[in-house]
Scaffold this active site. Structure first.
Site, PDB file in Angstrom:
ATOM      1  N   ASP A 109      -4.655   0.873  -9.369  1.00 46.37           N
ATOM      2  CA  ASP A 109      -6.109   0.559  -9.410  1.00 46.37           C
ATOM      3  C   ASP A 109      -6.291   0.225 -11.106  1.00 46.37           C
ATOM      4  O   ASP A 109      -7.009  -0.694 -11.195  1.00 46.37           O
ATOM      5  CB  ASP A 109      -6.842   1.468  -8.885  1.00 46.37           C
ATOM      6  CG  ASP A 109      -6.538   2.148  -7.331  1.00 46.37           C
ATOM      7  OD1 ASP A 109      -5.859   1.076  -6.807  1.00 46.37           O
ATOM      8  OD2 ASP A 109      -7.127   2.967  -6.914  1.00 46.37           O
ATOM      9  N   GLU A 145      -7.063  10.647 -13.815  1.00 46.49           N
ATOM     10  CA  GLU A 145      -7.209  10.926 -12.444  1.00 46.49           C
ATOM     11  C   GLU A 145      -6.340  11.864 -11.905  1.00 46.49           C
ATOM     12  O   GLU A 145      -6.639  12.901 -11.297  1.00 46.49           O
ATOM     13  CB  GLU A 145      -6.971   9.700 -11.742  1.00 46.49           C
ATOM     14  CG  GLU A 145      -7.927   8.455 -11.883  1.00 46.49           C
ATOM     15  CD  GLU A 145      -8.797   8.318 -10.653  1.00 46.49           C
ATOM     16  OE1 GLU A 145      -8.607   9.049  -9.720  1.00 46.49           O
ATOM     17  OE2 GLU A 145      -9.398   7.247 -10.631  1.00 46.49           O
ATOM     18  N   GLU A 193       1.005  -1.385   0.023  1.00 43.28           N
ATOM     19  CA  GLU A 193       0.014   0.015  -0.067  1.00 43.28           C
ATOM     20  C   GLU A 193       0.835   1.316  -0.082  1.00 43.28           C
ATOM     21  O   GLU A 193       1.984   1.397   0.612  1.00 43.28           O
ATOM     22  CB  GLU A 193      -0.791   0.102   1.574  1.00 43.28           C
ATOM     23  CG  GLU A 193      -2.344   0.580   1.032  1.00 43.28           C
ATOM     24  CD  GLU A 193      -3.099  -0.406   0.121  1.00 43.28           C
ATOM     25  OE1 GLU A 193      -3.091  -0.217  -1.203  1.00 43.28           O
ATOM     26  OE2 GLU A 193      -3.492  -1.328   0.571  1.00 43.28           O
ATOM     27  N   GLY A 246     -12.853   2.795  -1.082  1.00 50.00           N
ATOM     28  CA  GLY A 246     -11.514   2.266  -1.461  1.00 50.00           C
ATOM     29  C   GLY A 246     -11.377   0.874  -1.994  1.00 50.00           C
ATOM     30  O   GLY A 246     -10.555   0.358  -2.129  1.00 50.00           O
TER      31      GLY A 246
HETATM   32  C1  GLA Z   1      -5.173   4.515  -4.137  1.00 53.67           C
HETATM   33  C2  GLA Z   1      -4.592   5.071  -5.552  1.00 53.67           C
HETATM   34  C3  GLA Z   1      -3.375   3.925  -5.665  1.00 53.67           C
HETATM   35  C4  GLA Z   1      -2.639   3.852  -4.564  1.00 53.67           C
HETATM   36  C5  GLA Z   1      -3.409   3.190  -3.191  1.00 53.67           C
HETATM   37  C6  GLA Z   1      -2.778   3.327  -2.036  1.00 53.67           C
HETATM   38  O1  GLA Z   1      -6.388   3.340  -4.350  1.00 53.67           O
HETATM   39  O2  GLA Z   1      -5.351   5.089  -6.394  1.00 53.67           O
HETATM   40  O3  GLA Z   1      -2.761   4.323  -6.864  1.00 53.67           O
HETATM   41  O4  GLA Z   1      -1.664   4.475  -4.162  1.00 53.67           O
HETATM   42  O5  GLA Z   1      -4.509   4.352  -2.849  1.00 53.67           O
HETATM   43  O6  GLA Z   1      -1.869   1.968  -2.103  1.00 53.67           O
END
Ligand code: GLA
Length: 394
Positions: free
Chosen positions: A174, A162, A36, A126
């Site tokens: 993501d 984004e 993360e 999330g």
């Molecule tokens: C969000 C962002 C990702 C990543 C996560 C943390 O989901 O979109 O790119 O940085 O937070 O790991």
């Protein structure tokens, strides 16, 4: 909310008939198992795609106009190819609009479309509802235009949207997961080299349980951007003496004492330390999964949460309350926050036979602690973005 099978009927009610063909696309959400806040630091991530996500029925138009609707929101959004600018009033419609702008920038020829979306990912949880709507739009429009963009190109395009259109400096995880994950697999991605490996999710009698704090992620975007800047500043300070270091992920835990000295600031050092230790945990977790050693995987998840809490400071009361309630349940071998943090979800590895007692015990304690009711979701790892045949839907 309508059932998916009714999505084309609803489309027909919303949009005037046309002789053009309707097509149906789907993009999943994702859950990150571990790794993360490493993806914008050249590090490792280990996400899987979900089976919930965003369905999109789309039909081309020829008048350079886009009409967007969603079964999740009242608001409908329309614009022409000459109006591809961010507009706060367009709310959710900015995501597809930004994608259209990026596709045009790539030279993809678009003539307009009617589009209806239906999302099954809770917003702000999330689980990447924004990458899901972005990727389904990018993949669907690119397919209709017969554009020669790969899934990786589309993931990068979606990340640019984004970053530049929405203003969140997110990494590539993501969009990459939503675009490229395979059913029953997690994807181990080195975000520096973009080398990826599909790892079978063989869980040996365990389930992946996602728990939603049901706390909205207020201010998440600005705190996210702040964490990213802090990492950049920590790297800049290291580079003054060590110019060959390209990203924080070039460093290992053996470098920590020297990093502390070079960074010379306690908070910035903790941010950088999280990245370095999280990379080590992520590599360890991938190896543990491949060896079928879920106990080690679970321990690394616990370490990840603690580092995100203490060093990176992105957990908050609700995620910590869930974490504490979950880690003490018999049969829960590991648990951690997933995604950006500041609210959203946790991901836990739970023995199949303990899932019911896990839910009961966690709900009781979490409600007591926070006054909020959690929701649980058993994760099945699904496929990345794809077209679905409309005949199958009927
Ligand atoms: C969000 C962002 C990702 C990543 C996560 C943390 O989901 O979109 O790119 O940085 O937070 O790991």
């Amino acid at each position: 909310m309508w059932k998916t099978t009714n999505l084309t009927e609803k489309f027909d009610q919303l949009f005037p008939a046309s002789n053009k063909e309707k097509r149906l696309f789907f993009a999943p959400g994702r859950v990150n198992l571990i790794g993360e806040h490493t993806d914008y630091n050249g590090g490792y991530v280990f996400p899987a795609a979900l089976t919930i996500g965003t369905e999109m029925v789309i039909r081309e138009r020829e008048d350079r106009t886009f009409h967007l609707a969603s079964t999740n929101f009242e608001q409908r959004v329309s614009f022409t190819l000459d109006e591809l600018t961010y507009d706060k009033e367009d709310d959710w419609g900015n995501y597809p609009k930004g994608i259209i702008k990026e596709l045009i920038n790539e030279g993809v020829s678009l003539t307009g479309a009617d589009i209806l979306y239906e999302g099954t990912i809770p917003n702000g949880a999330g689980l990447s509802s924004s990458a899901s709507i972005g990727m389904v739009t990018a993949f669907g429009l690119a397919t209709l235009a017969q554009a020669t963009l790969s899934r990786v190109d589309l993931a990068k395009l979606c990340q640019r949207m984004e970053n530049h259109f929405i203003g969140v400096n997110s990494g590539i995880m993501d969009q990459y997961a939503v675009g490229l994950c395979k059913e029953k697999h997690a994807i181990y991605l080195n975000t520096m080299t973009m080398h990826a490996e599909d790892v079978p999710l063989e869980l040996h009698g365990h389930k992946i349980v996602i728990t939603n704090t049901n706390k909205r992620r207020g201010l998440a975007d600005s705190k996210y951007n702040e964490r990213r800047s802090q990492c950049e500043e920590a790297l800049r300070r290291i580079q003054v003496k060590k110019p060959t270091v390209q990203t924080l992920s070039d460093l290992t835990t053996a470098d920590l004492p020297e990093m502390e000295e070079l960074i010379g600031d306690e908070l910035l050092y903790r941010r950088a330390k999280h990245v370095v230790t999280e990379n080590k945990r992520t590599n360890g977790a991938k190896e543990a999964l491949q060896n079928g050693d879920l106990a080690i995987f679970g321990k690394l998840m616990i370490g990840s949460h603690l580092s995100l809490k203490e060093d990176y400071e992105v957990t908050g009361n609700e995620l910590d309350a869930l974490f504490e309630a979950q880690r003490k349940v018999d049969g829960c071998v590991g648990t951690r926050m997933t995604g950006a943090g500041f609210g959203g979800c946790t991901v836990s590895l739970v023995k199949a036979e303990a899932v019911d007692s896990f839910k009961k015990q966690v709900e009781e304690e979490y409600v007591n602690e926070t006054g909020l009711t959690p929701t649980f979701y058993i994760c099945e790892a699904g496929n990345g973005v794809h077209e679905r045949l409309l005949e199958v839907q009927k």
